[in-house]
Design a protein around this motif. Structure first.
Motif, PDB file in Angstrom:
ATOM      1  N   TRP A   1       0.740  -1.277  -0.133  1.00 30.60           N
ATOM      2  CA  TRP A   1       0.002   0.114   0.036  1.00 30.60           C
ATOM      3  C   TRP A   1       0.415   0.647   0.462  1.00 30.60           C
TER       4      TRP A   1
ATOM      5  N   SER B   1       0.184   5.545   0.475  1.00 30.02           N
ATOM      6  CA  SER B   1      -0.929   7.171   0.975  1.00 30.02           C
ATOM      7  C   SER B   1      -1.163   7.741  -0.273  1.00 30.02           C
ATOM      8  N   TRP B   2      -0.145   7.476  -1.075  1.00 28.53           N
ATOM      9  CA  TRP B   2      -0.167   8.364  -2.453  1.00 28.53           C
ATOM     10  C   TRP B   2      -1.414   7.760  -3.454  1.00 28.53           C
ATOM     11  N   CYS B   3      -1.909   6.623  -2.380  1.00 28.10           N
ATOM     12  CA  CYS B   3      -2.859   5.528  -4.228  1.00 28.10           C
ATOM     13  C   CYS B   3      -4.246   5.744  -3.364  1.00 28.10           C
ATOM     14  N   GLY B   4      -5.197   5.690  -4.309  1.00 23.69           N
ATOM     15  CA  GLY B   4      -6.014   6.184  -3.714  1.00 23.69           C
ATOM     16  C   GLY B   4      -7.003   4.946  -3.688  1.00 23.69           C
ATOM     17  N   PRO B   5      -6.572   3.656  -5.137  1.00 20.92           N
ATOM     18  CA  PRO B   5      -7.092   3.196  -4.035  1.00 20.92           C
ATOM     19  C   PRO B   5      -6.953   1.956  -2.857  1.00 20.92           C
ATOM     20  N   CYS B   6      -5.676   2.099  -2.751  1.00 21.31           N
ATOM     21  CA  CYS B   6      -5.900   1.721  -1.230  1.00 21.31           C
ATOM     22  C   CYS B   6      -6.174   2.661   0.014  1.00 21.31           C
ATOM     23  N   ARG B   7      -6.438   3.945  -0.879  1.00 17.39           N
ATOM     24  CA  ARG B   7      -7.777   4.510   0.945  1.00 17.39           C
ATOM     25  C   ARG B   7      -9.043   4.001   0.277  1.00 17.39           C
ATOM     26  N   ALA B   8      -9.530   3.308  -0.682  1.00 18.80           N
ATOM     27  CA  ALA B   8     -10.642   2.900  -0.783  1.00 18.80           C
ATOM     28  C   ALA B   8     -10.337   1.266  -0.231  1.00 18.80           C
TER      29      ALA B   8
ATOM     30  N   PHE C   1      -1.851   8.712   7.097  1.00 18.78           N
ATOM     31  CA  PHE C   1      -2.480   7.829   6.638  1.00 18.78           C
ATOM     32  C   PHE C   1      -3.096   7.121   7.307  1.00 18.78           C
TER      33      PHE C   1
END
Length: 180
Positions: free
Chosen positions: A73, A75-82, A112
């Motif tokens: 994962w 912190s800059w990854c949008g799908p990781c947040r999802a 994050f």
């Protein structure tokens, strides 16, 4: 009798041929499924660094008798947040998750986790992406289900949704438990 010119007939024929080709391609296996050469084999090596005081892990830890998930994962990854709520829910169920923070800035990665919660039993960083290369990473997030003997049972590329959790991850965990 009227004759057809090639320039009048050719475009519709090309269009029809492409339509048939695309239709045939859509009917094949899951187009989102990315092949993994790691499934069924031992976990690859780990070239990791410490992550902000978290308990790191080694390759031996992945073969210590317990089924674990390894989640790449950033912190800059949008799908990781999802996908993060699913990881938190799995951790609350007692599913051990080892996290690898991939090519990230340590302060942003810590923020994050402080914001969304830390689902990881163990956590390390892959600042240069070496472990990601060794594991055949396509991008983040990616999650690997590891059997207790260190065998990679499943690799899933993309965010874990509730549907993916039930259809892919839980069956892979059951398979990993039976593998032991």
């Amino acid at each position: 009798m009227m004759t057809l010119r090639p320039m009048v007939v050719l475009p519709p024929l090309i269009f029809a041929a492409l339509a048939v080709l695309f239709y045939w391609g859509m009917g094949r296996d899951d187009p989102n499924a990315l092949p993994s050469t790691r499934e069924g084999g031992p976990v690859p090596g780990l070239t990791l660094t410490a992550f902000d005081g978290a308990t790191p892990f080694t390759r031996d830890d992945l073969a210590s008798g317990e089924v674990v998930l390894v989640n790449f994962w950033a912190s800059w990854c949008g799908p990781c947040r999802a996908e993060h709520p699913q990881l938190v829910a799995m951790a609350e169920e007692g599913i051990p998750i080892y996290g690898i923070n991939y090519k990230d800035e340590p302060a942003k990665a810590r923020n994050f986790l402080d914001e969304l919660g830390d689902p990881y039993d163990r956590l390390a960083a892959d600042p240069n992406g070496r472990t990601g290369l060794d594991w055949g990473l396509y991008g983040v997030p990616e999650t690997f289900v590891i059997a207790g003997d260190g065998t990679v049972i499943k690799r899933f590329a993309g965010p874990i949704t509730e549907g993916i959790l039930e259809a892919i991850i839980r069956p892979a965990i059951a398979k990993a438990e039976a593998h032991q």
